[in-house]
Design an enzyme around this catalytic site. Structure first.
Site, PDB file in Angstrom:
ATOM      1  N   THR A  51       0.894  -1.286   0.104  1.00 11.31           N
ATOM      2  CA  THR A  51      -0.164  -0.001  -0.005  1.00 11.31           C
ATOM      3  C   THR A  51       0.983   1.192  -0.100  1.00 11.31           C
ATOM      4  O   THR A  51       1.249   2.309  -1.196  1.00 11.31           O
ATOM      5  CB  THR A  51      -1.060   0.422   1.594  1.00 11.31           C
ATOM      6  OG1 THR A  51      -1.176  -1.032   1.403  1.00 11.31           O
ATOM      7  CG2 THR A  51      -2.266   0.996   1.238  1.00 11.31           C
ATOM      8  N   THR A  52       1.683   1.855   0.992  1.00  9.46           N
ATOM      9  CA  THR A  52       2.982   2.211   1.328  1.00  9.46           C
ATOM     10  C   THR A  52       3.394   2.531  -0.417  1.00  9.46           C
ATOM     11  O   THR A  52       3.375   3.612  -0.687  1.00  9.46           O
ATOM     12  CB  THR A  52       3.499   2.035   2.037  1.00  9.46           C
ATOM     13  OG1 THR A  52       3.016   1.618   3.382  1.00  9.46           O
ATOM     14  CG2 THR A  52       4.210   3.467   2.272  1.00  9.46           C
ATOM     15  N   HIS A 119      -7.892  -0.298   4.267  1.00 11.37           N
ATOM     16  CA  HIS A 119      -7.657  -1.216   4.388  1.00 11.37           C
ATOM     17  C   HIS A 119      -8.983  -1.826   4.590  1.00 11.37           C
ATOM     18  O   HIS A 119      -9.208  -3.320   4.774  1.00 11.37           O
ATOM     19  CB  HIS A 119      -6.928  -1.884   5.330  1.00 11.37           C
ATOM     20  CG  HIS A 119      -5.596  -1.565   5.595  1.00 11.37           C
ATOM     21  ND1 HIS A 119      -5.170  -1.734   4.647  1.00 11.37           N
ATOM     22  CD2 HIS A 119      -4.211  -0.588   6.461  1.00 11.37           C
ATOM     23  CE1 HIS A 119      -3.507  -0.868   4.096  1.00 11.37           C
ATOM     24  NE2 HIS A 119      -3.570  -0.653   5.895  1.00 11.37           N
ATOM     25  N   VAL A 239      10.731   5.735  -5.712  1.00 16.18           N
ATOM     26  CA  VAL A 239      10.049   4.790  -5.224  1.00 16.18           C
ATOM     27  C   VAL A 239      10.522   4.084  -5.342  1.00 16.18           C
ATOM     28  O   VAL A 239      10.347   2.078  -4.842  1.00 16.18           O
ATOM     29  CB  VAL A 239       9.005   4.231  -5.401  1.00 16.18           C
ATOM     30  CG1 VAL A 239       8.261   5.414  -5.653  1.00 16.18           C
ATOM     31  CG2 VAL A 239       8.823   4.456  -7.727  1.00 16.18           C
ATOM     32  N   PHE A 241      13.308   0.770  -3.890  1.00 16.54           N
ATOM     33  CA  PHE A 241      13.585   0.395  -2.266  1.00 16.54           C
ATOM     34  C   PHE A 241      14.293   1.181  -0.864  1.00 16.54           C
ATOM     35  O   PHE A 241      13.721   1.613  -0.197  1.00 16.54           O
ATOM     36  CB  PHE A 241      13.099  -1.498  -2.286  1.00 16.54           C
ATOM     37  CG  PHE A 241      13.396  -1.804  -0.756  1.00 16.54           C
ATOM     38  CD1 PHE A 241      12.201  -2.302  -0.071  1.00 16.54           C
ATOM     39  CD2 PHE A 241      14.583  -2.577  -0.372  1.00 16.54           C
ATOM     40  CE1 PHE A 241      11.819  -3.205   1.430  1.00 16.54           C
ATOM     41  CE2 PHE A 241      14.378  -2.904   0.925  1.00 16.54           C
ATOM     42  CZ  PHE A 241      13.204  -3.024   1.729  1.00 16.54           C
ATOM     43  N   ASP A 242      15.655   0.600  -2.089  1.00 17.79           N
ATOM     44  CA  ASP A 242      16.503   1.474  -0.326  1.00 17.79           C
ATOM     45  C   ASP A 242      16.184   3.461  -0.833  1.00 17.79           C
ATOM     46  O   ASP A 242      16.600   3.261   0.842  1.00 17.79           O
ATOM     47  CB  ASP A 242      17.611   1.159  -1.192  1.00 17.79           C
ATOM     48  CG  ASP A 242      18.302   0.157  -1.521  1.00 17.79           C
ATOM     49  OD1 ASP A 242      17.508  -0.713  -1.045  1.00 17.79           O
ATOM     50  OD2 ASP A 242      18.946  -0.415  -2.097  1.00 17.79           O
ATOM     51  N   MET A 244      13.163   4.506  -0.571  1.00 20.77           N
ATOM     52  CA  MET A 244      11.870   4.499   0.279  1.00 20.77           C
ATOM     53  C   MET A 244      12.254   4.125   2.061  1.00 20.77           C
ATOM     54  O   MET A 244      11.979   4.729   3.082  1.00 20.77           O
ATOM     55  CB  MET A 244      10.631   3.815   0.034  1.00 20.77           C
ATOM     56  CG  MET A 244      10.097   4.346  -1.640  1.00 20.77           C
ATOM     57  SD  MET A 244       9.001   3.710  -2.028  1.00 20.77           S
ATOM     58  CE  MET A 244       7.489   2.851  -0.355  1.00 20.77           C
ATOM     59  N   ARG A 267      10.498  -3.263   4.876  1.00 18.63           N
ATOM     60  CA  ARG A 267      11.470  -4.452   5.666  1.00 18.63           C
ATOM     61  C   ARG A 267      12.014  -5.336   4.524  1.00 18.63           C
ATOM     62  O   ARG A 267      13.465  -5.360   4.414  1.00 18.63           O
ATOM     63  CB  ARG A 267      10.057  -5.083   6.182  1.00 18.63           C
ATOM     64  CG  ARG A 267      10.755  -6.237   7.340  1.00 18.63           C
ATOM     65  CD  ARG A 267      10.068  -7.489   7.743  1.00 18.63           C
ATOM     66  NE  ARG A 267       9.345  -7.777   6.416  1.00 18.63           N
ATOM     67  CZ  ARG A 267       9.658  -9.376   5.870  1.00 18.63           C
ATOM     68  NH1 ARG A 267      10.439 -10.014   6.530  1.00 18.63           N
ATOM     69  NH2 ARG A 267       9.074  -9.907   5.065  1.00 18.63           N
TER      70      ARG A 267
HETATM   71  P1  A3P Z   1       7.966  -6.657   3.619  1.00 18.59           P
HETATM   72  O1  A3P Z   1       7.421  -6.837   4.894  1.00 18.59           O
HETATM   73  O2  A3P Z   1       7.918  -8.098   2.532  1.00 18.59           O
HETATM   74  O3  A3P Z   1       9.881  -6.428   3.463  1.00 18.59           O
HETATM   75  P2  A3P Z   1       2.914  -1.887   2.688  1.00 18.59           P
HETATM   76  O4  A3P Z   1       2.589  -1.071   2.819  1.00 18.59           O
HETATM   77  O5  A3P Z   1       0.543  -2.073   2.720  1.00 18.59           O
HETATM   78  O6  A3P Z   1       2.144  -1.382   4.744  1.00 18.59           O
HETATM   79  O7  A3P Z   1       2.818  -3.683   2.617  1.00 18.59           O
HETATM   80  C1  A3P Z   1       4.059  -3.256   3.073  1.00 18.59           C
HETATM   81  C2  A3P Z   1       5.365  -3.981   2.672  1.00 18.59           C
HETATM   82  O8  A3P Z   1       5.692  -3.619   1.281  1.00 18.59           O
HETATM   83  C3  A3P Z   1       6.570  -4.757   2.717  1.00 18.59           C
HETATM   84  O9  A3P Z   1       6.781  -6.074   2.397  1.00 18.59           O
HETATM   85  C4  A3P Z   1       7.324  -3.449   2.306  1.00 18.59           C
HETATM   86  O10 A3P Z   1       8.675  -3.682   2.838  1.00 18.59           O
HETATM   87  C5  A3P Z   1       7.223  -3.469   1.391  1.00 18.59           C
HETATM   88  N1  A3P Z   1       7.554  -2.518   0.203  1.00 18.59           N
HETATM   89  C6  A3P Z   1       7.278  -1.289   0.431  1.00 18.59           C
HETATM   90  N2  A3P Z   1       8.307  -0.684  -0.551  1.00 18.59           N
HETATM   91  C7  A3P Z   1       8.837  -1.217  -1.219  1.00 18.59           C
HETATM   92  C8  A3P Z   1       9.245  -1.095  -3.039  1.00 18.59           C
HETATM   93  N3  A3P Z   1      10.209   0.378  -2.636  1.00 18.59           N
HETATM   94  N4  A3P Z   1       9.974  -2.026  -3.646  1.00 18.59           N
HETATM   95  C9  A3P Z   1       9.269  -3.000  -2.351  1.00 18.59           C
HETATM   96  N5  A3P Z   1       9.209  -3.709  -1.324  1.00 18.59           N
HETATM   97  C10 A3P Z   1       8.059  -2.060  -0.983  1.00 18.59           C
END
Ligand code: A3P
Length: 305
Positions: A51-52, A119, A239, A241-242, A244, A267
């Protein structure tokens, strides 16, 4: 730092057949009477399905060029407000409590469109979103990675109920006694709604991981937005992963209700992390149970890519 008034972890209770906590039901009447606007964009998802990530992409698509300071100064949970949340905020020790309701904040939001997060399972969505034919983006993820991510998240935050240990948590996930209800009903309920006349676009987390640019193109075509090649590149960089994970406006480190010694909000960001958590026996039992619950073969997930 934000300090919410949460004396202890909330309890789950049955609410119209769905396990909920009071943080998401306290404002029910206002929530059900919430007035959506035709240009509102609703981002719906089962918790921990990306979602984020999607919220950040949408915020950049709509406001990235116009107000770049928005991304560096306003936390993502304020840029994209949770519709159903009700939390008490206490400013300073012994300070006056102040109740924050998602619906109130949204009513006062000056931006257009309003980006709104939820949600809630589909049956709980206020009817005005359907009446206004709002654009809705549903983010989803394979159940095994979803439950792993949800477990780590619930371990780190007192906003959610006590998770217990991993094996009892997995059992409870299969039984559907999770905050916001069973994953199975959530993804199928929204998918069924998508088959009726509605304005819903599904985004699979695995597709976003595989090719974020392709998914941004699909989002733009659903939302009727045009994006330059440079604009797209800028969003893709923001956006990653690293990026964010280290961005304080996105990684939730400003929330005291999350213990970052236990886990991180952003995570691992991987497809297939479930393999590091499920035992062989747990996987077999889960798969067996999954087949019974997910008979509708139209909705397919990838648990590895
Ligand atoms: P993991 O816990 O498997 O790493 P939400 O935003 O719905 O709470 O979802 C969180 C999940 O999205 C987490 O998964 C988080 O690490 C992952 N996530 C957030 N930003 C991300 C990105 N830029 N690339 C990949 N995964 C991402």
């Amino acid at each position: 730092m934000f300090k919410l008034d949460i004396p202890s972890r909330p309890e789950l209770f049955d609410f119209h057949g769905v396990s909920m906590t009071h943080h998401y039901t306290d404002n029910w009447e206002n929530l059900q009477n919430f007035q959506a606007r035709p240009d509102d964009v609703l981002i719906a998802a089962y918790p921990r399905s990306g979602t984020t990530w999607l919220c950040c992409i949408l915020d950049l698509l709509y406001f990235g060029e116009m107000s770049p300071e928005r991304q560096t100064s306003i936390p993502i949970f304020k840029r994209v407000q949770l519709l159903e949340g009700t939390f008490t905020l206490r400013e300073g020790p012994g300070g006056t409590p102040h109740v924050l309701r998602g619906t109130d904040t949204l009513e006062k939001l000056p931006t257009s469109p309003r980006l709104i997060k939820t949600h809630l399972p589909v049956q709980f969505i206020p009817k005005s979103f359907w009446e206004q034919n709002c654009r809705i983006i549903y983010s989803t993820r394979n159940s095994k990675d979803n439950v792993v991510s949800y477990f780590h998240f619930e371990c780190m935050t007192v906003i959610h109920p006590e998770p217990g240990d991993w094996s009892s948590y997995l059992q409870r996930f299969m039984e559907g006694k999770m905050l916001f209800g069973p994953w199975y009903n959530h993804v199928n309920g929204w998918w069924k709604k998508k088959q009726s006349p509605s304005n819903i676009h599904y985004v699979f987390y695995e597709d976003l991981v595989e090719d974020t640019g392709r998914e941004i193109d699909k989002l733009c075509s659903f939302l009727g937005l045009s994006l330059s090649a440079e604009g797209k590149e800028r969003i893709l960089n923001r956006v990653q992963f690293d990026v964010m994970k280290s961005d304080n406006m996105v990684n939730h480190t400003i929330l005291r209700e999350m213990d970052f010694n236990i886990s991180s909000f952003i995570r691992k960001g991987k497809v297939g992390d479930w393999k590091n958590h499920f035992t062989v026996a747990q996987n077999e039992e889960f798969e067996e149970d999954y087949k019974k619950k997910m008979k509708e073969d139209m909705l397919q997930f990838r648990s590895e890519i």
